[in-house]
Design an enzyme around this catalytic site. Structure first.
Site, PDB file in Angstrom:
ATOM      1  N   ASP A  93       0.861  -1.211   0.015  1.00 23.98           N
ATOM      2  CA  ASP A  93      -0.045   0.016  -0.033  1.00 23.98           C
ATOM      3  C   ASP A  93       0.931   1.152  -0.034  1.00 23.98           C
ATOM      4  O   ASP A  93       0.481   2.265  -0.777  1.00 23.98           O
ATOM      5  CB  ASP A  93      -1.102   0.139   1.105  1.00 23.98           C
ATOM      6  N   ASP A  96       6.797   4.096   3.204  1.00 21.07           N
ATOM      7  CA  ASP A  96       6.890   5.123   4.085  1.00 21.07           C
ATOM      8  C   ASP A  96       8.328   5.366   4.654  1.00 21.07           C
ATOM      9  O   ASP A  96       9.356   5.689   3.878  1.00 21.07           O
ATOM     10  CB  ASP A  96       6.062   4.941   5.417  1.00 21.07           C
ATOM     11  N   GLY A  98      10.179   2.643   4.723  1.00 22.23           N
ATOM     12  CA  GLY A  98      10.892   1.723   3.718  1.00 22.23           C
ATOM     13  C   GLY A  98      11.039   0.479   4.239  1.00 22.23           C
ATOM     14  O   GLY A  98      11.625  -0.515   3.738  1.00 22.23           O
ATOM     15  N   THR A 100       9.382  -2.139   5.920  1.00 19.25           N
ATOM     16  CA  THR A 100       8.799  -3.034   5.496  1.00 19.25           C
ATOM     17  C   THR A 100       8.971  -3.518   4.304  1.00 19.25           C
ATOM     18  O   THR A 100       9.471  -4.959   4.282  1.00 19.25           O
ATOM     19  CB  THR A 100       7.012  -2.749   5.352  1.00 19.25           C
TER      20      THR A 100
HETATM   21  P1  IMP Z   1       7.300   1.531   6.319  1.00 18.80           P
HETATM   22  O1  IMP Z   1       7.956   0.002   6.860  1.00 18.80           O
HETATM   23  O2  IMP Z   1       7.744   2.712   7.192  1.00 18.80           O
HETATM   24  O3  IMP Z   1       7.567   1.831   4.803  1.00 18.80           O
HETATM   25  O4  IMP Z   1       5.887   1.611   6.579  1.00 18.80           O
HETATM   26  C1  IMP Z   1       5.236   0.465   6.210  1.00 18.80           C
HETATM   27  C2  IMP Z   1       3.658   0.126   6.644  1.00 18.80           C
HETATM   28  O5  IMP Z   1       3.300   0.954   7.631  1.00 18.80           O
HETATM   29  C3  IMP Z   1       2.973   0.181   5.464  1.00 18.80           C
HETATM   30  O6  IMP Z   1       2.692  -0.933   4.714  1.00 18.80           O
HETATM   31  C4  IMP Z   1       1.721   0.515   6.280  1.00 18.80           C
HETATM   32  O7  IMP Z   1       0.726  -0.513   6.617  1.00 18.80           O
HETATM   33  C5  IMP Z   1       1.955   1.255   7.456  1.00 18.80           C
HETATM   34  N1  IMP Z   1       1.924   2.724   7.048  1.00 18.80           N
HETATM   35  C6  IMP Z   1       2.582   3.656   6.873  1.00 18.80           C
HETATM   36  N2  IMP Z   1       2.287   5.070   6.859  1.00 18.80           N
HETATM   37  C7  IMP Z   1       0.872   4.835   7.007  1.00 18.80           C
HETATM   38  C8  IMP Z   1      -0.264   5.741   6.962  1.00 18.80           C
HETATM   39  O8  IMP Z   1       0.116   7.022   6.680  1.00 18.80           O
HETATM   40  N3  IMP Z   1      -1.389   5.132   7.305  1.00 18.80           N
HETATM   41  C9  IMP Z   1      -1.679   3.866   7.249  1.00 18.80           C
HETATM   42  N4  IMP Z   1      -0.748   2.896   7.251  1.00 18.80           N
HETATM   43  C10 IMP Z   1       0.467   3.484   7.126  1.00 18.80           C
HETATM   44 MG    MG Z   2       0.867  -2.237   4.828  1.00 16.64          MG
END
Ligand code: IMP
Ligand code: MG
Length: 180
Positions: A93, A96, A98, A100
C-alpha cells in the site's frame, strides 16, 4: 477526514501502474505477492488489469512501535507460494520509512526467485530510511497519515474506496500496535 485521492483518481493511477508493469514484463509469467493486509485493494484491482499469466500469493508483516520508536518487523511467510526461479512482483500500500518493503525483499530473496521487483500505491515524500526504492510508485503524497483503500488506522477504514487523511486530533497518541 479530508479526501486526498478520489476513487476515480485511484482507478486512473492503477491503470497507469498496470500499463508500466505490462511494459516491463510483456507476456512473461509473474508471481504477484501482496503484503497483507494493506495491499488488499491494490492487489485485487491490479491483478484484474494485468495482461500476463499470473500467480497470486500473500505474505504478512507486522511491526510494533512504541511511540516514535519502531522496533522489529515480523514476517509471516507461511502462505507464500513457491517462488524459486519465478519473477516476483511485490505489492504494498505505502512506502513510508521503507523498512517493511526492504525487509520483505530480503526475506523473499532467500527463496531464490529469478527476479524481485516491487510496486506501491503511495510513497510518502521525505520519510525514507532505507536505500532501496520501489520499482513502481503510483502516487507521491505528502507526509500525512492516510487511510482507506487498504490503509488502516487501528484496523479501521481499510474498506473505504478512496484515500483520506486523518487530522492529528483524530489520532490517538501513546503506544500503539501497528499492523501492516
Ligand atoms: P514502512 O515500513 O515505514 O515503509 O511502513 C510500512 C507500513 O506502515 C505500511 O505497509 C503501512 O501498513 C503502514 N503505514 C505507514 N504509513 C501509513 C499511513 O499513513 N497510514 C496507514 N498505514 C501506514
Ligand atoms: Mg501495509
Amino acid at each position: 477526514m479530508k479526501v486526498l485521492l478520489t476513487e476515480e483518481e485511484i482507478r486512473d493511477g492503477v491503470a497507469e501502474l498496470a500499463y508500466k508493469i505490462n511494459e516491463v514484463y510483456g507476456k512473461e509469467p509473474v508471481t504477484i505477492i501482496g503484503i497483507m493486509t494493506g495491499s488488499i485493494m491494490l492487489l485485487a484491482d491490479l491483478i484484474r488489469v494485468l495482461n500476463m499469466p499470473l500467480r497470486v500469493g500473500v505474505i504478512q508483516t507486522s511491526s510494533y512501535r512504541s511511540g516514535a520508536v519502531r522496533s522489529e518487523l515480523y514476517i509471516n511467510a507461511s502462505m507464500l507460494p513457491d517462488i524459486e526461479n519465478r519473477d516476483v512482483l511485490l505489492i504494498d500500500d505505502i512506502f513510508d520509512t521503507g523498512h517493511t518493503l526492504s525487509g520483505v525483499v530480503a526475506a523473499i530473496r532467500e527463496n531464490r526467485p529469478r527476479s524481485i521487483r516491487s510496486a506501491v500505491l503511495l510513497r510518502k515524500t521525505g520519510r525514507q530510511q532505507v536505500t532501496m526504492q520501489p520499482d513502481f510508485v503510483t502516487f507521491e503524497i505528502p507526509d500525512e497519515f492516510v487511510i482507506g483503500y487498504g490503509l488502516d488506522y487501528c484496523d479501521e477504514y481499510r474498506h473505504l474506496p478512496f484515500i483520506g487523511t486523518l487530522e492529528s486530533s483524530d489520532l490517538r497518541s501513546a503506544d500503539s500496535d501497528q499492523h501492516a
